[in-house]
Design an enzyme around this catalytic site. Structure first.
Site, short mmCIF file in Angstrom:
data_model
loop_
_atom_site.label_atom_id
_atom_site.label_comp_id
_atom_site.label_asym_id
_atom_site.label_seq_id
_atom_site.Cartn_x
_atom_site.Cartn_y
_atom_site.Cartn_z
N ASP A 117 0.82 -1.21 0.00
CA ASP A 117 0.00 0.00 0.00
C ASP A 117 0.86 1.26 0.00
O ASP A 117 0.36 2.36 -0.28
CB ASP A 117 -0.93 0.01 1.22
N TYR A 139 11.11 3.43 -0.04
CA TYR A 139 10.58 2.06 -0.06
C TYR A 139 9.43 1.97 -1.07
O TYR A 139 9.40 1.08 -1.93
CB TYR A 139 10.09 1.67 1.34
N LYS A 143 9.19 -0.26 -4.65
CA LYS A 143 8.14 -1.25 -4.89
C LYS A 143 7.33 -0.89 -6.15
O LYS A 143 6.91 -1.77 -6.90
CB LYS A 143 7.23 -1.37 -3.67
#
Length: 311
Positions: A117, A139, A143
């Protein structure tokens, strides 16, 4: 019987996949990770040391076992560590995906990739699969970059995004927000917990089940997989306290800004789960049901530890 290869099999999700596959007898499992196998049972599957940063190692293992699907759980997931160590984060979260995909494309293997998320900015959650990403942290950036690589692949692929995974492994070596909160409150330690971030925490068993459903049904595309209960992080910790009858007066509500964390977090994520429910048959546990399962496993592993001390 399909053969499934799991990367990062020593992690929380990796161990839950191992557990699920061993007990179901529906698949052959090739469990891979760096270092020695940490799963307590060594039978009923193959464990192979494989470094996802070593393309030759990946190619050799995939060529030898020719799995039907690869479930890629290995990643650097500590948000602040990724911010502080961007090169390592990029290697583990993006370059490993490129190397695995090259081998999957060569042998036409389905690639099931775990995402997060944190590719969203949290301005208007909960999100469905078509929502526009806008990561706030490095991060989240890594992703999202990995997702873009996966979406260009010529082999069958699935991206499973998830949120705040909790659960336990047999040796209790992996922590997460539920175990952290429970452990601190049991010791009587005051906790500063944010009251302005909202999440839908995900039981590790539910996430493992969704990954295997994606393999079994030969799914394709992006899927949102999380728990079904939306809550603030402080409410999550209060519900942990209530479940285990711990002292909730130790919980101090604070704002995200006051924590001075290295990486920014999205305020309100959460997922709309309609697509996963419809296409995969995904049916998550409620949060208290998840806590009950964790409690049951803690008792079980505690008993095993005591038995080992006695023998």
């Amino acid at each position: 019987m399909k053969t499934i290869l799991v990367t990062g099999s020593n992690g929380l999700l990796g161990q839950k996949l191992t557990e699920n596959i061993r007990s179901s007898n529906k698949y052959h499992l090739i469990a891979t990770s760096k270092g020695a196998n940490r799963f307590p049972e060594a039978t009923g599957y193959n464990y192979i040391e494989m470094d996802v940063l070593d393309p030759q190692s990946i190619h050799a293992v995939l060529e030898k076992y020719r799995p039907d699907a690869v479930i890629h759980t290995a990643a650097m997931t500590n948000v602040d560590t990724c911010e502080a160590q961007p090169e390592e984060a990029y290697q583990l979260n993006v370059e490993s995906v490129k190397s695995l995909l090259r081998a999957c494309e060569q042998f036409n293997i389905q690639f099931i990739h775990l995402s997060t998320d944190f590719i969203f900015d949290g301005a208007d959650g909960p999100y469905d699969e078509t929502a526009s990403p806008n990561p706030l942290s490095y991060y989240g950036e890594t992703k999202l970059a990995a997702e873009k690589v996966v979406q260009q692949a010529t082999c069958p692929w699935v991206i499973i995004r998830t949120i705040l995974v909790y659960g336990i492994v047999a040796d209790l070596s992996r922590s997460n927000i539920v175990l952290w909160a429970k452990g601190a409150l049991e010791k009587g330690q005051p906790l500063n917990v944010v009251n302005d971030q909202w999440r839908m925490p995900t039981l590790a068993e539910d996430l493992a089940e969704a990954c295997l459903l994606a393999a079994e049904r030969e799914a394709h595309g992006v899927y949102h997989v999380s728990g079904s209960d939306m809550m603030s992080v402080v409410e999550l910790v209060r519900r942990v306290a209530a479940y285990w009858k711990l002292d909730a007066s130790l919980i101090n509500e604070v704002t995200s800004a006051s924590l001075n964390q290295t990486a920014p977090r999205p305020m309100r994520t959460g997922f709309i789960l309609d697509k996963s429910r419809k296409d995969l048959g995904y049916a998550p546990h409620g949060f208290e049901e998840g806590l009950a399962l964790v409690d049951q496993q803690l008792h079980l592993h505690g008993q095993h530890k005591n038995e080992n001390k006695l023998t």
